[in-house]
Design a protein around this motif. Sequence first.
Motif, mmCIF file in Angstrom:
data_model
loop_
_atom_site.group_PDB
_atom_site.id
_atom_site.type_symbol
_atom_site.label_atom_id
_atom_site.label_comp_id
_atom_site.label_asym_id
_atom_site.label_seq_id
_atom_site.Cartn_x
_atom_site.Cartn_y
_atom_site.Cartn_z
ATOM 1 N N LYS A 21 0.848 -1.197 0.000
ATOM 2 C CA LYS A 21 0.000 0.000 0.000
ATOM 3 C C LYS A 21 0.879 1.240 0.000
ATOM 4 C CE LYS A 21 -4.015 2.256 1.722
ATOM 5 N NZ LYS A 21 -3.555 3.526 1.252
ATOM 6 N N GLY A 22 1.927 1.201 0.808
ATOM 7 C CA GLY A 22 2.875 2.311 0.860
ATOM 8 C C GLY A 22 3.533 2.534 -0.487
ATOM 9 N N LEU A 23 3.853 1.430 -1.165
ATOM 10 C CA LEU A 23 4.466 1.541 -2.507
ATOM 11 C C LEU A 23 3.535 2.275 -3.459
ATOM 12 C CD1 LEU A 23 6.022 -1.804 -3.804
ATOM 13 C CD2 LEU A 23 7.184 0.352 -3.365
ATOM 14 N N THR A 24 2.275 1.842 -3.469
ATOM 15 C CA THR A 24 1.296 2.472 -4.355
ATOM 16 C C THR A 24 1.154 3.951 -4.000
ATOM 17 O OG1 THR A 24 0.134 0.390 -4.543
ATOM 18 C CG2 THR A 24 -1.079 2.333 -5.195
ATOM 19 N N ASP A 25 1.067 4.233 -2.707
ATOM 20 C CA ASP A 25 0.888 5.624 -2.272
ATOM 21 C C ASP A 25 2.102 6.487 -2.624
ATOM 22 O OD1 ASP A 25 -1.509 4.858 -1.291
ATOM 23 O OD2 ASP A 25 -0.924 4.852 0.825
ATOM 24 N N SER A 26 3.251 5.854 -2.829
ATOM 25 C CA SER A 26 4.463 6.641 -3.115
ATOM 26 C C SER A 26 4.503 7.119 -4.571
ATOM 27 C CB SER A 26 5.705 5.799 -2.819
ATOM 28 O OG SER A 26 5.901 4.863 -3.867
ATOM 29 N N GLY A 27 3.494 6.766 -5.346
ATOM 30 C CA GLY A 27 3.432 7.253 -6.725
ATOM 31 C C GLY A 27 4.092 6.308 -7.716
ATOM 32 N N LEU A 28 4.045 5.038 -7.382
ATOM 33 C CA LEU A 28 4.649 4.019 -8.235
ATOM 34 C C LEU A 28 3.982 3.981 -9.622
ATOM 35 C CD1 LEU A 28 6.511 1.460 -7.458
ATOM 36 C CD2 LEU A 28 4.352 0.232 -7.511
ATOM 37 N N THR A 29 4.776 3.885 -10.679
ATOM 38 C CA THR A 29 4.171 3.850 -12.014
ATOM 39 C C THR A 29 4.320 2.486 -12.693
ATOM 40 O OG1 THR A 29 6.219 4.764 -12.876
ATOM 41 C CG2 THR A 29 4.412 6.313 -12.468
ATOM 42 N N SER A 30 5.221 1.637 -12.171
ATOM 43 C CA SER A 30 5.292 0.262 -12.677
ATOM 44 C C SER A 30 5.688 -0.637 -11.503
ATOM 45 C CB SER A 30 6.306 0.137 -13.810
ATOM 46 O OG SER A 30 7.582 0.504 -13.344
ATOM 47 N N VAL A 31 5.303 -1.917 -11.552
ATOM 48 C CA VAL A 31 5.623 -2.778 -10.408
ATOM 49 C C VAL A 31 7.131 -3.032 -10.373
ATOM 50 C CG1 VAL A 31 3.396 -3.937 -10.157
ATOM 51 C CG2 VAL A 31 5.108 -4.938 -11.653
ATOM 52 N N PRO A 32 7.730 -3.007 -9.200
ATOM 53 C CA PRO A 32 9.160 -3.307 -9.090
ATOM 54 C C PRO A 32 9.429 -4.732 -9.572
ATOM 55 C CG PRO A 32 8.275 -2.443 -7.032
ATOM 56 C CD PRO A 32 7.107 -2.710 -7.907
ATOM 57 N N PRO A 33 10.602 -4.985 -10.157
ATOM 58 C CA PRO A 33 10.906 -6.320 -10.709
ATOM 59 C C PRO A 33 10.644 -7.458 -9.724
ATOM 60 C CG PRO A 33 12.604 -4.764 -11.312
ATOM 61 C CD PRO A 33 11.660 -4.020 -10.416
ATOM 62 N N ARG A 34 10.848 -7.227 -8.441
ATOM 63 C CA ARG A 34 10.648 -8.344 -7.509
ATOM 64 C C ARG A 34 9.187 -8.799 -7.436
ATOM 65 N NH1 ARG A 34 12.561 -8.458 -2.407
ATOM 66 N NH2 ARG A 34 14.291 -7.070 -2.816
ATOM 67 N N TYR A 35 8.268 -7.997 -7.944
ATOM 68 C CA TYR A 35 6.856 -8.410 -7.959
ATOM 69 C C TYR A 35 6.447 -9.034 -9.293
ATOM 70 C CZ TYR A 35 6.061 -6.053 -3.551
ATOM 71 O OH TYR A 35 6.098 -5.702 -2.241
ATOM 72 N N VAL A 36 7.343 -9.011 -10.263
ATOM 73 C CA VAL A 36 6.993 -9.585 -11.565
ATOM 74 C C VAL A 36 7.058 -11.108 -11.464
ATOM 75 C CG1 VAL A 36 7.661 -9.769 -13.989
ATOM 76 C CG2 VAL A 36 7.767 -7.548 -12.831
ATOM 77 N N HIS A 37 5.968 -11.767 -11.807
ATOM 78 C CA HIS A 37 5.898 -13.229 -11.696
ATOM 79 C C HIS A 37 6.222 -13.883 -13.032
ATOM 80 C CE1 HIS A 37 4.042 -14.217 -7.670
ATOM 81 N NE2 HIS A 37 4.271 -12.928 -7.612
ATOM 82 N N PRO A 38 6.663 -15.151 -13.009
ATOM 83 C CA PRO A 38 6.927 -15.846 -14.270
ATOM 84 C C PRO A 38 5.671 -15.870 -15.136
ATOM 85 C CG PRO A 38 7.388 -17.265 -12.360
ATOM 86 C CD PRO A 38 6.855 -15.988 -11.827
ATOM 87 N N LEU A 39 5.881 -15.877 -16.432
ATOM 88 C CA LEU A 39 4.781 -15.809 -17.392
ATOM 89 C C LEU A 39 3.642 -16.783 -17.080
ATOM 90 C CD1 LEU A 39 4.357 -14.057 -19.875
ATOM 91 C CD2 LEU A 39 5.323 -15.909 -21.259
ATOM 92 N N GLU A 40 4.028 -18.030 -16.742
ATOM 93 C CA GLU A 40 2.989 -19.058 -16.574
ATOM 94 C C GLU A 40 2.152 -18.848 -15.304
ATOM 95 O OE1 GLU A 40 6.207 -19.495 -16.493
ATOM 96 O OE2 GLU A 40 6.815 -20.710 -14.769
#
Length: 308
Positions: A21-40
């Motif tokens: 929630k804090g990340l979103t509130d900070s004005g994030l415009t794309s998800v940080p790489p650590r939140y990117v999940h494998p395609l499948e």
Amino acid sequence: MGVIDESQVFEFVVKKGNGVKGLTDSGLTSVPPRYVHPLEERIDRKKTIDASPFLGPPINLAGLEGENNGAIANALCKAATKLGFFQVVNHGVSVQVMERVKHAALTREVTRMEGLLEHDIHERRRGYAVMASRMPVHAALDYLKGANKMIYGIMGSLLRGLDVEVEDSALSLHTEAKAVNMNFYPPCPNPELTVGVGRHSDLAALTILLQDDIGGLYVKVEENGWIEIPPIEGALVINVGDTLEILSNGRHKSAEHRVIASSTQARVSVPIFVSPRPQTMIGPLSGLPEKDGKTVYKHLLFFWRVHG
Ligand SMILES: O=C(O)CCC(=O)C(=O)O
Ligand SMILES: [Fe+2]
């Protein structure tokens, strides 16, 4: 990605307790790489298949405690053996209590505090969400109080529908521990790259889930096929957990499910996990393996199912 540097994400989200929630509130415009999940593991809404062959209309629980509850009990058993997910209305939890619980789950104080619990965001199940087990106590207690009769009614119907002797004490034993959790999914800049919650089945015997009107809860129905459980105002979602699948010798289904975040709105859901206590022995109910001609699961303490 906004004001927080990638190297600071873990520190900011987990150690400092700001949560996603804090990340979103900070004005994030794309998800940080650590939140990117494998395609499948990502959720493609366009691939959702039609739910109607798998998910029936909500089951009306009015009369579940009465003498003539056979039709309701049958509908519950059918839904539990077919998909393992169903919705219920006239369940005993009032609209006011449901609204208060959802409101509590949205409160900034709670979501900030619970960011602390988000310890392992690399695990497959972990996604762009705050999953927490603390709720303002009054809201949680009223929710539990309202849901209690329904929980016994549904578990009783699902166990007795297996056509083996089920004592009231067995029913209590497997529903003794109840936990109200809170899931908060902040708006996510790239829901297509990540998951809200990754696929999993619940360990509990039964999960009672209050979801808001945003949608995004998916259940696996066959190889690579997922249906959405549509939000229905006033209804609760019920799903069979691993424990009930084991007790029923595999007849009731503990289905895999997952959640996609929304790009524009925050979503909340509030599950009650109904489980046995850790020291309870869990295995197929006695008489069932003989009836079915096979034993699908071994007996094991619930503790080891959780920690094994
Ligand atoms: O948020 C949802 O709709 C489901 C959450 C869930 O699967 C869980 O808490 O186990
Ligand atoms: Fe779940």
